[in-house]
Design a protein around this motif. Structure first.
Motif, PDB file in Angstrom:
ATOM      1  N   TRP A  20       9.871  39.961  27.938  1.00 36.95           N
ATOM      2  CA  TRP A  20      10.145  40.553  26.551  1.00 36.95           C
ATOM      3  C   TRP A  20      11.285  39.989  26.139  1.00 36.95           C
ATOM      4  O   TRP A  20      11.979  40.293  26.357  1.00 36.95           O
ATOM      5  N   MET A  67       6.304  40.035  32.684  1.00 38.87           N
ATOM      6  CA  MET A  67       5.738  41.507  30.734  1.00 38.87           C
ATOM      7  C   MET A  67       6.045  42.366  31.881  1.00 38.87           C
ATOM      8  O   MET A  67       5.434  43.024  32.746  1.00 38.87           O
ATOM      9  N   GLY A  68       6.674  44.458  31.417  1.00 44.05           N
ATOM     10  CA  GLY A  68       6.164  45.595  31.796  1.00 44.05           C
ATOM     11  C   GLY A  68       5.087  46.200  32.053  1.00 44.05           C
ATOM     12  O   GLY A  68       3.776  45.648  31.712  1.00 44.05           O
ATOM     13  N   GLY A  69       4.799  46.788  32.502  1.00 40.20           N
ATOM     14  CA  GLY A  69       3.304  48.186  32.296  1.00 40.20           C
ATOM     15  C   GLY A  69       2.653  47.685  33.941  1.00 40.20           C
ATOM     16  O   GLY A  69       3.975  47.150  34.731  1.00 40.20           O
ATOM     17  N   ALA A  70       2.555  48.650  33.695  1.00 42.24           N
ATOM     18  CA  ALA A  70       1.455  49.081  35.384  1.00 42.24           C
ATOM     19  C   ALA A  70       0.194  48.338  35.471  1.00 42.24           C
ATOM     20  O   ALA A  70      -0.209  47.739  36.555  1.00 42.24           O
ATOM     21  N   ARG A  71       0.107  48.339  34.621  1.00 44.58           N
ATOM     22  CA  ARG A  71      -1.787  47.305  34.442  1.00 44.58           C
ATOM     23  C   ARG A  71      -1.515  45.726  34.117  1.00 44.58           C
ATOM     24  O   ARG A  71      -1.044  45.439  33.805  1.00 44.58           O
ATOM     25  N   LYS A 110      -2.219  42.115  33.043  1.00 49.76           N
ATOM     26  CA  LYS A 110      -2.266  41.441  32.122  1.00 49.76           C
ATOM     27  C   LYS A 110      -1.756  40.268  32.303  1.00 49.76           C
ATOM     28  O   LYS A 110      -1.232  40.046  32.799  1.00 49.76           O
ATOM     29  N   SER A 116      -3.447  43.127  22.271  1.00 49.96           N
ATOM     30  CA  SER A 116      -2.520  43.141  21.534  1.00 49.96           C
ATOM     31  C   SER A 116      -2.029  42.275  20.940  1.00 49.96           C
ATOM     32  O   SER A 116      -0.911  41.743  21.998  1.00 49.96           O
ATOM     33  N   LEU A 117      -1.694  41.941  19.564  1.00 47.89           N
ATOM     34  CA  LEU A 117      -0.448  40.998  19.542  1.00 47.89           C
ATOM     35  C   LEU A 117       0.324  41.604  19.751  1.00 47.89           C
ATOM     36  O   LEU A 117       1.480  41.705  19.018  1.00 47.89           O
ATOM     37  N   ASP A 143       6.956  40.576  19.110  1.00 48.99           N
ATOM     38  CA  ASP A 143       8.033  40.227  20.213  1.00 48.99           C
ATOM     39  C   ASP A 143       7.975  38.137  19.736  1.00 48.99           C
ATOM     40  O   ASP A 143       8.733  37.597  20.503  1.00 48.99           O
ATOM     41  N   ASN A 178       6.776  53.001  26.024  1.00 47.59           N
ATOM     42  CA  ASN A 178       5.875  52.559  25.430  1.00 47.59           C
ATOM     43  C   ASN A 178       6.471  53.201  23.671  1.00 47.59           C
ATOM     44  O   ASN A 178       5.432  53.762  22.720  1.00 47.59           O
ATOM     45  N   PHE A 229       2.430  50.966  20.169  1.00 50.91           N
ATOM     46  CA  PHE A 229       1.512  50.192  21.362  1.00 50.91           C
ATOM     47  C   PHE A 229       1.290  50.962  22.221  1.00 50.91           C
ATOM     48  O   PHE A 229       1.981  52.125  22.548  1.00 50.91           O
ATOM     49  N   ASP A 230       0.148  50.865  23.210  1.00 54.88           N
ATOM     50  CA  ASP A 230      -0.400  51.627  24.508  1.00 54.88           C
ATOM     51  C   ASP A 230      -0.700  53.196  24.205  1.00 54.88           C
ATOM     52  O   ASP A 230       0.381  53.551  24.716  1.00 54.88           O
TER      53      ASP A 230
HETATM   54  N1  LIG Z   1       1.666  44.255  21.616  1.00 56.20           N
HETATM   55  C1  LIG Z   1       3.104  44.212  22.268  1.00 56.20           C
HETATM   56  N2  LIG Z   1       4.264  43.020  21.465  1.00 56.20           N
HETATM   57  C2  LIG Z   1       5.069  42.992  22.245  1.00 56.20           C
HETATM   58  N3  LIG Z   1       5.451  43.861  23.435  1.00 56.20           N
HETATM   59  C3  LIG Z   1       4.133  44.709  24.246  1.00 56.20           C
HETATM   60  C4  LIG Z   1       2.996  44.747  22.881  1.00 56.20           C
HETATM   61  N4  LIG Z   1       2.859  45.361  23.650  1.00 56.20           N
HETATM   62  C5  LIG Z   1       2.887  46.007  25.256  1.00 56.20           C
HETATM   63  N5  LIG Z   1       4.247  45.487  24.899  1.00 56.20           N
HETATM   64  C6  LIG Z   1       5.606  45.278  25.915  1.00 56.20           C
HETATM   65  O1  LIG Z   1       4.824  45.175  27.125  1.00 56.20           O
HETATM   66  C7  LIG Z   1       4.258  46.343  27.826  1.00 56.20           C
HETATM   67  C8  LIG Z   1       3.527  46.673  28.657  1.00 56.20           C
HETATM   68  O2  LIG Z   1       2.345  46.702  27.456  1.00 56.20           O
HETATM   69  P1  LIG Z   1       1.734  47.877  27.762  1.00 56.20           P
HETATM   70  O3  LIG Z   1       2.346  48.949  27.774  1.00 56.20           O
HETATM   71  O4  LIG Z   1       0.455  48.027  26.783  1.00 56.20           O
HETATM   72  O5  LIG Z   1       1.072  48.070  29.228  1.00 56.20           O
HETATM   73  P2  LIG Z   1       1.043  48.996  30.300  1.00 56.20           P
HETATM   74  O6  LIG Z   1       0.304  48.353  31.645  1.00 56.20           O
HETATM   75  O7  LIG Z   1      -0.388  49.736  29.561  1.00 56.20           O
HETATM   76  O8  LIG Z   1       1.813  50.164  29.999  1.00 56.20           O
HETATM   77  P3  LIG Z   1       2.018  51.616  30.966  1.00 56.20           P
HETATM   78  O9  LIG Z   1       2.374  50.917  32.382  1.00 56.20           O
HETATM   79  O10 LIG Z   1       2.772  52.111  29.975  1.00 56.20           O
HETATM   80  O11 LIG Z   1       0.563  52.372  31.457  1.00 56.20           O
HETATM   81  C9  LIG Z   1       5.166  47.258  26.783  1.00 56.20           C
HETATM   82  O12 LIG Z   1       5.880  48.252  27.623  1.00 56.20           O
HETATM   83  C10 LIG Z   1       5.805  46.800  25.860  1.00 56.20           C
HETATM   84  O13 LIG Z   1       7.154  46.490  26.692  1.00 56.20           O
END
Ligand SMILES: Nc1ncnc2c1ncn2[C@@H]1O[C@H](COP(=O)(O)OP(=O)(O)OP(=O)(O)O)[C@@H](O)[C@H]1O
Ligand SMILES: [Mg+2]
Length: 418
Positions: free
Chosen positions: A114, A169-173, A175, A235-236, A239, A309, A327-328
């Motif tokens: 990111w 990339m971050g987040g729990a799901r 991707k 999601s576009l 960054d 988020n 986002f999210d």
């Molecule tokens: N459209 C985007 N452009 C750039 N970075 C993004 C975008 N969407 C998400 N991110 C980055 O990616 C990370 C993970 O995306 P997202 O929050 O959608 O995933 P998630 O797995 O659903 O998260 P969570 O653990 O909050 O449920 C975000 O915290 C953010 O840093």
């Protein structure tokens, strides 16, 4: 001192796109602290870009000591994976939950991470171009992500290898990133554990928020997977505008709070974040936008609005940081929450009209009346535009969200002021 070799931190320049060495990071395991210093060459060149204007301002001499994340600076932690990517790294490299954050930072790889930062063990930047599958492979990619999540054997070995190589990339799901020409998209498929069609919901909510006048990252939704259709949204990536990297920071970094795992949840706060936005030079409209997102989250019941988020992104054209597109944003599919993750007014996370208006000055409103007007205009828009996004939801999610909207509007209405 550390047996860990110091890491050089690289930045893709916002102006020319050249990579340069911005500083050096070292870790002291005995004290569980990290140190970051801007490189003398970076300072001498007079570059204006702080990689984190709150915690690592270029105007201060440094070195900067970090205690959060076991001694990894917030901006570097933002460039690390969260639970999904960490799990892949654990499988691939035998890491555990106890492995230090900086080890994940290095293993995650630079190409997909990111924002505009990268790291390496040599002084001179060497950052590979991001090489990800094309958007046309979305079906296959979604099936592979699910197989990875369920610890099944690869469906497509080459694709699995590619996905395992970009876990940053971050987040729990689950991707992954795909490209469509110069555009990069973050792909998130539905999971067997989802109680509702979350990708479909996330896309519809985005369209709703955007129609109400807020800035959301563009999304797309499709049914992938051929014989047994699989719901997928993308999601576009803001960054990666035109394939270049833009500097980003999470709200967790701006609020100086550790997420996940921090104890200082008092700092998870919309009014506090609005003040920080102003502090780092974002225009007033960003604070208003944040206020609207807070109200929208309250109405739709998105209680996953935690400090990772929300984000800011550096806009080189404007020479300043701006609130990143939303986002999210996903309503809680299981129940109507009474609280958001972040406080609406200082110290209070409860969803209520009174609470949403209590700290209006922090959002830059000149008077309480101005905040009331913005709130009521937004509520009217949220109600009005629901009709246009209903077809995107389908019957089941429509039933969920119609009920949610009714409750949400009621809670935020004048009748429920006290
Ligand atoms: N459209 C985007 N452009 C750039 N970075 C993004 C975008 N969407 C998400 N991110 C980055 O990616 C990370 C993970 O995306 P997202 O929050 O959608 O995933 P998630 O797995 O659903 O998260 P969570 O653990 O909050 O449920 C975000 O915290 C953010 O840093
Ligand atoms: Mg998230």
């Amino acid at each position: 001192m550390s047996t860990f070799k110091p890491l050089y931190v690289y930045l893709q320049r916002p102006d020319t796109g050249q990579w340069l060495t911005v500083g050096k990071y070292s870790h002291d395991p005995s004290a569980a602290i990290g140190r970051f210093s801007y490189a003398p060459s970076y300072i001498d060149a007079g570059h204006p870009w702080s990689i984190d204007p709150i915690n690592l301002p270029i105007s201060a001499p440094g070195p900067f000591v970090s205690e959060r994340y076991g001694g990894l600076h917030d901006a570097l932690r933002d460039a690390c994976p969260d639970s999904w990517g960490r799990m892949l790294i654990q499988r691939e490299h035998g890491f555990t939950d106890l492995s230090p954050h900086h080890a994940y930072l290095l293993r995650a790889g630079n190409a997909d991470r990111w924002g505009a930062l990268a790291v390496g063990t040599v002084r001179k930047p060497s950052v590979p171009e991001l090489s990800v599958p094309p958007v046309s492979s979305l079906d296959e990619l979604s099936l592979e992500l699910l197989a990875m999540q369920e610890r099944r054997a690869p469906v497509n070995k080459a694709l699995r290898k590619r996905l395992m190589a970009t876990p940053s990339m971050g987040g729990a799901r689950p991707k992954a990133t795909v490209h469509d020409g110069q555009d990069y998209w973050l792909v998130k498929p539905v999971l067997p554990s989802d109680t509702e069609d979350i990708p479909r919901l996330e896309h519809a909510i985005r369209e709703w928020g955007q129609a109400c006048g807020m800035r959301f990252a563009q999304t797309a939704y499709q049914q992938a997977g051929g014989d047994s259709p699989l719901s997928v949204m993308r999601s576009l990536r803001f960054d990666r505008p035109n394939g270049r990297r833009a500097m980003t920071l999470s709200a967790a970094s701006l609020l100086q709070t550790q997420y996940p795992g921090g104890a200082d949840t008092a700092l998870w706060s919309y009014p506090l974040l609005a003040r920080v936005l102003t502090l780092i030079g974002a225009p007033r409209e960003d604070a208003t936008e944040l206020f609207c997102r807070m109200v929208f989250n309250a109405v739709v019941g998105n209680d996953d609005d935690h400090p990772r988020n929300h984000a800011v992104v550096y806009q080189h054209g404007e020479r300043r940081w701006r609130l990143a597109p939303a986002f999210d944003v996903v309503p809680n599919p299981d129940f109507t929450p009474d609280y958001l993750a972040m406080a609406l007014s200082q110290g209070d996370r409860k969803i209520s009209r009174q609470n949403a208006l209590a700290d209006s000055a922090a959002f830059g409103f000149e008077s309480q009346d101005e905040a009331v007007e913005v709130l009521d205009v937004l509520l009217a828009r949220v109600e009005h535009h629901y009709e246009s996004i209903r077809p995107l939801l389908g019957d089941r999610l429509d039933a969920l969200m119609s009920d949610r909207l009714k409750k949400g509007l009621m809670r935020m209405s004048r009748q429920c002021e006290n």
